[in-house]
Design a protein around this motif. Sequence first.
Motif, PDB file in Angstrom:
ATOM      1  N   GLN A  39       1.137  -1.002   0.002  1.00  0.00           N
ATOM      2  CA  GLN A  39      -0.242  -0.119  -0.247  1.00  0.00           C
ATOM      3  C   GLN A  39       0.749   1.237   0.167  1.00  0.00           C
ATOM      4  O   GLN A  39       0.504   2.778  -0.564  1.00  0.00           O
ATOM      5  N   LEU A  40       2.460   1.100   0.620  1.00  0.00           N
ATOM      6  CA  LEU A  40       2.483   2.762   0.249  1.00  0.00           C
ATOM      7  C   LEU A  40       3.932   2.226  -0.731  1.00  0.00           C
ATOM      8  O   LEU A  40       3.808   3.826  -1.419  1.00  0.00           O
ATOM      9  N   ASP A  42       2.069   1.926  -3.553  1.00  0.00           N
ATOM     10  CA  ASP A  42       0.891   2.249  -4.582  1.00  0.00           C
ATOM     11  C   ASP A  42       0.790   3.773  -3.484  1.00  0.00           C
ATOM     12  O   ASP A  42       0.385   4.683  -5.010  1.00  0.00           O
ATOM     13  N   PHE A  43       0.727   4.166  -2.886  1.00  0.00           N
ATOM     14  CA  PHE A  43       0.953   5.487  -2.415  1.00  0.00           C
ATOM     15  C   PHE A  43       1.867   6.593  -2.876  1.00  0.00           C
ATOM     16  O   PHE A  43       1.380   7.405  -2.948  1.00  0.00           O
ATOM     17  N   MET A  47       4.339   9.647  -7.145  1.00  0.00           N
ATOM     18  CA  MET A  47       3.437  10.536  -7.263  1.00  0.00           C
ATOM     19  C   MET A  47       4.328  11.720  -7.034  1.00  0.00           C
ATOM     20  O   MET A  47       5.759  11.913  -7.177  1.00  0.00           O
ATOM     21  N   ARG A  63      -0.234  13.821  -4.315  1.00  0.00           N
ATOM     22  CA  ARG A  63      -1.044  13.456  -2.929  1.00  0.00           C
ATOM     23  C   ARG A  63      -0.343  15.524  -2.557  1.00  0.00           C
ATOM     24  O   ARG A  63       0.605  15.764  -2.365  1.00  0.00           O
ATOM     25  N   GLN A 118      -4.380   4.409   7.731  1.00  0.00           N
ATOM     26  CA  GLN A 118      -5.553   3.787   7.002  1.00  0.00           C
ATOM     27  C   GLN A 118      -7.290   4.715   7.829  1.00  0.00           C
ATOM     28  O   GLN A 118      -7.132   4.510   9.361  1.00  0.00           O
ATOM     29  N   LYS A 152      -6.319   0.557   0.893  1.00  0.00           N
ATOM     30  CA  LYS A 152      -5.368   1.649   0.885  1.00  0.00           C
ATOM     31  C   LYS A 152      -5.196   2.375   1.520  1.00  0.00           C
ATOM     32  O   LYS A 152      -5.529   2.938   2.687  1.00  0.00           O
ATOM     33  N   LEU A 153      -4.181   3.651   1.672  1.00  0.00           N
ATOM     34  CA  LEU A 153      -3.812   4.476   2.803  1.00  0.00           C
ATOM     35  C   LEU A 153      -4.681   5.815   2.145  1.00  0.00           C
ATOM     36  O   LEU A 153      -4.329   6.033   1.049  1.00  0.00           O
ATOM     37  N   SER A 167      -4.238  12.165  -0.109  1.00  0.00           N
ATOM     38  CA  SER A 167      -4.540  12.916  -0.920  1.00  0.00           C
ATOM     39  C   SER A 167      -6.267  13.472  -0.904  1.00  0.00           C
ATOM     40  O   SER A 167      -6.275  14.057  -1.278  1.00  0.00           O
TER      41      SER A 167
END
Length: 192
Positions: A39-40, A42-43, A47, A63, A118, A152-153, A167
């Motif tokens: 998840q990190l 992906d975040f 970015m 972000r 989260q 997701k975060l 976000s």
Amino acid sequence: MLTNFHLTGLFNRGDHVELHHIRLQQSLQNAQAAMWNRQLMDFIKEMDAIDFDAGYTPEGHERFKLDDFELPKGLDGENSNSVTNLPPLAEKDAGRDALQALVAFARTEKAGEFILFQNFIPSHLIKPGRSLFLSKDTYRELNTPLIVLDTKLAAVYVAKKRRLLFSNFRITNTFLPLHDYYQEASEEEIMS
């Protein structure tokens, strides 16, 4: 890869937050560390970190960032080593409605300490008597609360840089105090 991963529950208490350590079996802790690491990734993947602007909705790869972000009382000073000393999230605590976020503390060799957030909403808590689970071809009633994790975060805090990345202002503001960074546009600003 995230190391020294520990999960906590964040309760909002108005002027401060309260954290409870979520104790996990070692195999589950390893699996969660891998999931939160994905998840990190992906975040932060491709970015663009942009300065927070309340009037702007970030695109998928953007972000918001807040530099020199001060963590609220109760969260400040905690890290992936210290959170193991927090009170555990007991069954009675998990059923409380004030749980606002699941918060993971971890580190990477390169970037140091991270705090990963989260969002937690009431539907993420499954209480006894409201659900059935399948066991050996028979549905049974759940006897203890069940926490459903998000996929997701919502936010990431990079301790070394004192930088908060997120976000969605509205969601992040439910568990971190962002109101000081939000300024509603005056009528004069809107008209110009």
